[in-house]
Design an enzyme around this catalytic site. Structure first.
Site, mmCIF file in Angstrom:
data_model
loop_
_atom_site.group_PDB
_atom_site.id
_atom_site.type_symbol
_atom_site.label_atom_id
_atom_site.label_comp_id
_atom_site.label_asym_id
_atom_site.label_seq_id
_atom_site.Cartn_x
_atom_site.Cartn_y
_atom_site.Cartn_z
ATOM 1 N N PRO A 166 0.804 -1.224 0.000
ATOM 2 C CA PRO A 166 0.000 0.000 0.000
ATOM 3 C C PRO A 166 0.837 1.274 0.000
ATOM 4 C CG PRO A 166 0.013 -1.000 2.180
ATOM 5 C CD PRO A 166 0.656 -1.983 1.250
ATOM 6 N N ASN A 167 0.315 2.246 -0.701
ATOM 7 C CA ASN A 167 0.866 3.604 -0.783
ATOM 8 C C ASN A 167 2.124 3.707 -1.655
ATOM 9 O OD1 ASN A 167 -1.105 4.806 1.015
ATOM 10 N ND2 ASN A 167 -0.082 3.663 2.648
ATOM 11 N N ARG A 224 4.904 11.070 -2.235
ATOM 12 C CA ARG A 224 4.694 10.821 -0.819
ATOM 13 C C ARG A 224 6.007 10.969 -0.049
ATOM 14 N NH1 ARG A 224 4.917 4.663 1.075
ATOM 15 N NH2 ARG A 224 4.130 4.925 3.179
ATOM 16 N N TYR A 229 11.322 8.855 1.117
ATOM 17 C CA TYR A 229 11.310 7.832 0.056
ATOM 18 C C TYR A 229 11.935 8.292 -1.258
ATOM 19 C CZ TYR A 229 8.058 5.637 3.309
ATOM 20 O OH TYR A 229 7.487 5.080 4.434
ATOM 21 N N ASN A 249 8.143 -5.464 -1.245
ATOM 22 C CA ASN A 249 8.090 -4.328 -0.331
ATOM 23 C C ASN A 249 6.647 -4.283 0.162
ATOM 24 O OD1 ASN A 249 7.952 -1.988 1.090
ATOM 25 N ND2 ASN A 249 9.022 -0.727 -0.437
ATOM 26 N N ALA A 301 3.283 -0.821 4.749
ATOM 27 C CA ALA A 301 2.851 -0.875 6.149
ATOM 28 C C ALA A 301 2.389 -2.270 6.577
ATOM 29 C CB ALA A 301 1.739 0.144 6.377
ATOM 30 N N GLU A 307 12.838 -9.351 1.243
ATOM 31 C CA GLU A 307 12.048 -8.205 1.722
ATOM 32 C C GLU A 307 12.848 -6.922 1.486
ATOM 33 O OE1 GLU A 307 11.212 -8.664 5.884
ATOM 34 O OE2 GLU A 307 10.475 -6.608 6.124
ATOM 35 N N HIS A 358 12.817 -2.607 1.868
ATOM 36 C CA HIS A 358 12.263 -1.324 2.310
ATOM 37 C C HIS A 358 13.150 -0.219 1.779
ATOM 38 C CE1 HIS A 358 9.442 -3.362 4.824
ATOM 39 N NE2 HIS A 358 10.437 -4.126 5.246
ATOM 40 N N ARG A 410 13.496 4.629 12.197
ATOM 41 C CA ARG A 410 12.226 5.350 12.215
ATOM 42 C C ARG A 410 11.408 4.956 13.457
ATOM 43 N NH1 ARG A 410 9.517 4.898 6.538
ATOM 44 N NH2 ARG A 410 8.316 6.625 7.413
HETATM 45 C C1 DQA Z 1 8.380 1.025 3.576
HETATM 46 C C2 DQA Z 1 8.490 1.227 5.093
HETATM 47 C C3 DQA Z 1 7.153 0.994 5.765
HETATM 48 O O1 DQA Z 1 7.267 1.195 7.177
HETATM 49 C C4 DQA Z 1 6.113 1.972 5.228
HETATM 50 O O2 DQA Z 1 4.862 1.721 5.818
HETATM 51 C C5 DQA Z 1 6.057 1.971 3.747
HETATM 52 C C6 DQA Z 1 7.283 1.864 2.972
HETATM 53 C C7 DQA Z 1 9.695 1.388 2.853
HETATM 54 O O3 DQA Z 1 9.824 1.030 1.693
HETATM 55 O O4 DQA Z 1 10.579 2.012 3.439
HETATM 56 O O5 DQA Z 1 4.976 2.132 3.172
HETATM 57 O O6 DQA Z 1 8.108 -0.349 3.333
#
Ligand code: DQA
Length: 151
Positions: A10-11, A18, A23, A74, A77, A98, A100, A107
Site C-alpha cells: 500500500p501507498n 509521498r 522515500y 516491499n 505498512a 524483503e 524497504h 524510524r
Molecule cells: C516502507 C516502510 C514501511 O514502514 C512503510 O509503511 C512503507 C514503505 C519502505 O519502503 O521504506 O509504506 O516499506
C-alpha cells in the site's frame, strides 16, 4: 528464463509524491524500469505489481506458488501488521527477499517489527530504490550458487 515476482504494498503507488524526504523523488514507474533492466541483465523475467488491497496481495502470493522462482516484496505498512501476508508467503514456498526503501530501524518503533522478516531469506532496508536492484542481484546470486536459506 526464471520469473521473479516483484510485489509492492500500500501507498507505494504514491512514490515520488509521498514524503520525498523519506522515500525520494523516484516514482514506482522508475522502480519498475530499474527492476526490468536489472532482470534483463541477469536473464530473469520480472513481473512487477502494486496493490493497496491486502486480499489482492495475498492472491498474488498464492498464485506465485509453483510458478515463479522467487518473490521480492516491499510490503509497505503490511510489513508491521499482517500475519495474513506472513502466512501467505510461507504457503507460497518460494524464496522471499524483503525490501524497504527507507531504513525502518531508524524510524518509529512500530516500524521495527516485521512479520515478513520471519519468512524472508534476506532483508534490505535503507538502500533507497536501489534496494530493489540489489534484491534482484542477490536473487540471481542465490540461483547461480544454488544456495539455500542461511540461518
Ligand atoms: C516502507 C516502510 C514501511 O514502514 C512503510 O509503511 C512503507 C514503505 C519502505 O519502503 O521504506 O509504506 O516499506
Amino acid at each position: 528464463m526464471p520469473t521473479l515476482l516483484v510485489l509492492n504494498g500500500p501507498n507505494l503507488n504514491m512514490l515520488g509524491l509521498r514524503q520525498p524526504e523519506v522515500y525520494g523523488r523516484e516514482t514506482l514507474a522508475d522502480v519498475e524500469t530499474l527492476c526490468r533492466g536489472t532482470g534483463a541483465e541477469l536473464e530473469l523475467s520480472i513481473e512487477f505489481q502494486q496493490t493497496n488491497h491486502e486480499g489482492q496481495m495475498i492472491d498474488w502470493i498464492h498464485q506465485a506458488r509453483g510458478r515463479v522462482a522467487g518473490i521480492v516484496i516491499n510490503p509497505g505498512a503490511w510489513t508491521h501488521t499482517s500475519v495474513a501476508i506472513h502466512d501467505a508467503l510461507i504457503a507460497a514456498e518460494v524464496p522471499v527477499i524483503e525490501v524497504h526503501i527507507s531504513n525502518v530501524h531508524r524510524r518509529e518503533a512500530f516500524r521495527h517489527h516485521s512479520y515478513v522478516s520471519l519468512v524472508a531469506t534476506a532483508v534490505l532496508a535503507g538502500f533507497g530504490t536501489h534496494g530493489y536492484a540489489l534484491a534482484i542481484r542477490h536473487f540471481a546470486h542465490l540461483q547461480r550458487t544454488a544456495q539455500g536459506d542461511l540461518p
